[in-house]
Design a protein around this motif. Structure first.
Motif, mmCIF file in Angstrom:
data_model
loop_
_atom_site.group_PDB
_atom_site.id
_atom_site.type_symbol
_atom_site.label_atom_id
_atom_site.label_comp_id
_atom_site.label_asym_id
_atom_site.label_seq_id
_atom_site.Cartn_x
_atom_site.Cartn_y
_atom_site.Cartn_z
ATOM 1 N N PRO A 119 0.813 -1.222 0.000
ATOM 2 C CA PRO A 119 0.000 0.000 0.000
ATOM 3 C C PRO A 119 0.844 1.269 0.000
ATOM 4 N N GLU A 120 2.058 1.153 0.528
ATOM 5 C CA GLU A 120 2.971 2.298 0.559
ATOM 6 C C GLU A 120 4.381 1.804 0.299
ATOM 7 N N LYS A 121 5.128 2.545 -0.519
ATOM 8 C CA LYS A 121 6.488 2.137 -0.878
ATOM 9 C C LYS A 121 7.496 2.943 -0.059
ATOM 10 N N PRO A 122 8.482 2.273 0.556
ATOM 11 C CA PRO A 122 9.453 2.994 1.380
ATOM 12 C C PRO A 122 10.268 4.016 0.603
ATOM 13 N N VAL A 123 10.526 3.753 -0.691
ATOM 14 C CA VAL A 123 11.317 4.710 -1.464
ATOM 15 C C VAL A 123 10.609 6.054 -1.557
ATOM 16 N N ASN A 124 9.280 6.060 -1.591
ATOM 17 C CA ASN A 124 8.540 7.320 -1.640
ATOM 18 C C ASN A 124 8.667 8.084 -0.326
ATOM 19 N N THR A 125 8.703 7.351 0.783
ATOM 20 C CA THR A 125 8.885 7.997 2.088
ATOM 21 C C THR A 125 10.267 8.646 2.176
ATOM 22 N N ILE A 126 11.272 7.962 1.658
ATOM 23 C CA ILE A 126 12.629 8.508 1.668
ATOM 24 C C ILE A 126 12.722 9.741 0.779
ATOM 25 N N ILE A 127 12.066 9.694 -0.363
ATOM 26 C CA ILE A 127 12.064 10.854 -1.267
ATOM 27 C C ILE A 127 11.426 12.061 -0.579
ATOM 28 N N LYS A 128 10.325 11.845 0.122
ATOM 29 C CA LYS A 128 9.679 12.945 0.859
ATOM 30 C C LYS A 128 10.614 13.505 1.930
ATOM 31 N N TRP A 129 11.332 12.614 2.613
ATOM 32 C CA TRP A 129 12.272 13.056 3.654
ATOM 33 C C TRP A 129 13.375 13.916 3.041
ATOM 34 N N LEU A 130 13.921 13.492 1.918
ATOM 35 C CA LEU A 130 14.985 14.262 1.266
ATOM 36 C C LEU A 130 14.492 15.637 0.813
ATOM 37 N N LYS A 131 13.273 15.689 0.321
ATOM 38 C CA LYS A 131 12.734 16.964 -0.166
ATOM 39 C C LYS A 131 12.520 17.971 0.970
ATOM 40 N N PHE A 142 22.474 3.150 -2.173
ATOM 41 C CA PHE A 142 23.032 1.802 -2.264
ATOM 42 C C PHE A 142 21.924 0.808 -2.630
ATOM 43 N N GLY A 143 22.081 0.143 -3.787
ATOM 44 C CA GLY A 143 21.032 -0.772 -4.260
ATOM 45 C C GLY A 143 19.873 0.016 -4.846
ATOM 46 N N CYS A 144 20.188 0.885 -5.787
ATOM 47 C CA CYS A 144 19.231 1.874 -6.297
ATOM 48 C C CYS A 144 18.135 1.294 -7.172
ATOM 49 N N GLY A 145 18.327 0.091 -7.741
ATOM 50 C CA GLY A 145 17.317 -0.453 -8.651
ATOM 51 C C GLY A 145 17.202 0.385 -9.907
ATOM 52 N N SER A 146 16.026 0.953 -10.131
ATOM 53 C CA SER A 146 15.792 1.788 -11.320
ATOM 54 C C SER A 146 16.107 3.256 -11.063
ATOM 55 N N ALA A 147 16.885 3.535 -10.019
ATOM 56 C CA ALA A 147 17.320 4.911 -9.691
ATOM 57 C C ALA A 147 16.139 5.843 -9.461
ATOM 58 N N THR A 148 15.153 5.371 -8.725
ATOM 59 C CA THR A 148 13.941 6.165 -8.472
ATOM 60 C C THR A 148 14.247 7.430 -7.687
ATOM 61 N N ILE A 149 15.141 7.331 -6.711
ATOM 62 C CA ILE A 149 15.461 8.511 -5.890
ATOM 63 C C ILE A 149 16.093 9.593 -6.753
ATOM 64 N N SER A 182 34.352 10.360 2.837
ATOM 65 C CA SER A 182 33.772 11.613 3.353
ATOM 66 C C SER A 182 33.295 12.519 2.214
ATOM 67 N N SER A 183 32.582 11.927 1.241
ATOM 68 C CA SER A 183 32.163 12.693 0.064
ATOM 69 C C SER A 183 30.654 12.869 -0.058
ATOM 70 N N VAL A 184 29.858 12.178 0.775
ATOM 71 C CA VAL A 184 28.401 12.284 0.649
ATOM 72 C C VAL A 184 27.785 12.657 1.997
ATOM 73 N N ASP A 185 26.583 13.233 1.919
ATOM 74 C CA ASP A 185 25.869 13.673 3.125
ATOM 75 C C ASP A 185 24.855 12.644 3.607
ATOM 76 N N VAL A 186 24.303 11.859 2.678
ATOM 77 C CA VAL A 186 23.262 10.889 3.033
ATOM 78 C C VAL A 186 23.545 9.569 2.323
ATOM 79 N N ALA A 187 23.505 8.483 3.078
ATOM 80 C CA ALA A 187 23.611 7.139 2.505
ATOM 81 C C ALA A 187 22.276 6.433 2.721
ATOM 82 N N VAL A 188 21.740 5.855 1.638
ATOM 83 C CA VAL A 188 20.411 5.239 1.681
ATOM 84 C C VAL A 188 20.509 3.759 1.348
ATOM 85 N N PHE A 189 19.863 2.934 2.170
ATOM 86 C CA PHE A 189 19.683 1.510 1.873
ATOM 87 C C PHE A 189 18.179 1.241 1.915
ATOM 88 N N CYS A 190 17.565 1.169 0.744
ATOM 89 C CA CYS A 190 16.117 0.943 0.655
ATOM 90 C C CYS A 190 15.868 -0.499 0.208
#
Length: 287
Positions: A119-131, A142-149, A182-190
């Motif tokens: 009913p809800e996809k975690p990648v969408n929740t992460i996208i909302k958090w980033l925005k 990490f493990g981007c799949g179709s690079a949705t983010i 030390s090159s990125v601000d956020v690391a994501v494992f979805c």
């Protein structure tokens, strides 16, 4: 009878015929109907033994036999590949898909079909958090799949996975990425802590994160359910803490997945061996 009388009698009969015809015409003009005609006999009832021929089915609304078989085969391949990703190391998975990249497409097609049931996809929740945060933050997915983010945020995103069908995706073992320290601000494992050596992925995330960088983990809820064979969340939090992160917040409200938010801290140099709990493989049942 004389000829004169015979002629008069003939004329009288002729006049009577004309009157009779005029009377019939008058009745029709006044709306008096003619004698009813007999209706044709009813048609015989249909033969009950006659077989009814069904109309051809609409292939768009109902899959045919071949389509059903194709779907079953695709689903079977997905479950096999999914189980392999959970039960092998990241390096083994990288070599496996490198030898046959098309299998990666089969896996992601099955993955997308499984996500349709959520009913809800975690990648969408992460996208909302980033925005809600700075668009200047650099993100490693990490493990981007179709690079949705990467397709849905303004941030610079390093999309990382085992196979790349897109020039923007980095194909590599997630335990060994080409990103600078030390090159990125956020690391994501979805939904991507899948290998038996998943702690190496988190250690790689710690390496590439800047000081005070954010680590976001979204995982299937059952993997953190001790009552169902999953890991004890407290033991997992403690292991990540020893790796060099502090738990900022956690969200167990969703029935399908959990969300964990960590912040990079100083790594405890005194900890040499971290006891990582085993994360239960997420094996999809046959539908």
């Amino acid at each position: 009878m004389t000829d004169a009388k015979a002629n008069r009698a003939a004329r009288r009969r002729k006049r009577k015929g004309r009157k009779s015809n005029m009377s019939l015409e008058s009745k029709e003009q006044l709306g008096e109907s003619a004698p009813p005609q007999t209706s044709p006999p009813p048609s015989p009832p249909p033969n009950p033994k006659r077989r009814k021929v069904d109309a051809p089915s609409n292939s768009k609304s109902r899959p045919g036999f071949l389509e059903k078989m194709r779907m079953r085969l695709t689903g079977g391949h997905f479950r096999m590949l999914n189980e392999k990703l959970y039960t092998c190391s990241g390096n083994e998975a990288f070599d496996f898909f490198k030898n046959d990249p098309q299998l990666f497409d089969v896996y992601h097609a099955g993955y997308q079909e499984q996500m349709l049931h959520w009913p809800e996809k975690p990648v969408n929740t992460i996208i909302k958090w980033l925005k809600k945060h700075s668009s200047s933050w650099v993100v490693a997915d990490f493990g981007c799949g179709s690079a949705t983010i990467a397709k849905n945020v303004k941030n610079k995103v390093f999309s990382i996975d085992l196979v790349s069908n897109d020039p923007s995706v980095i194909a590599c073992d997630m335990a060994h990425t080409p990103l600078n320290s030390s090159s990125v601000d956020v690391a994501v494992f979805c939904l991507s802590l899948m290998g038996t050596n998943y702690p190496n992925y988190l250690d790689e995330a710690r390496r590439v994160l800047k000081p005070s960088g954010q680590l976001l983990i979204a995982e299937v809820r059952s993997r953190f359910d001790p009552n169902n064979g999953g890991a004890d969340p407290k033991k997992f939090f403690e292991a990540v803490n020893q790796l060099g992160f502090s738990l900022s917040s956690k969200d167990f409200s969703n029935k399908m997945f959990v969300l964990l938010y960590f912040k990079k801290t100083e790594r405890n140099s005194q900890v040499q061996n971290i006891e990582w709990p085993e994360l239960k493989p997420c094996i999809y049942k046959r539908r």
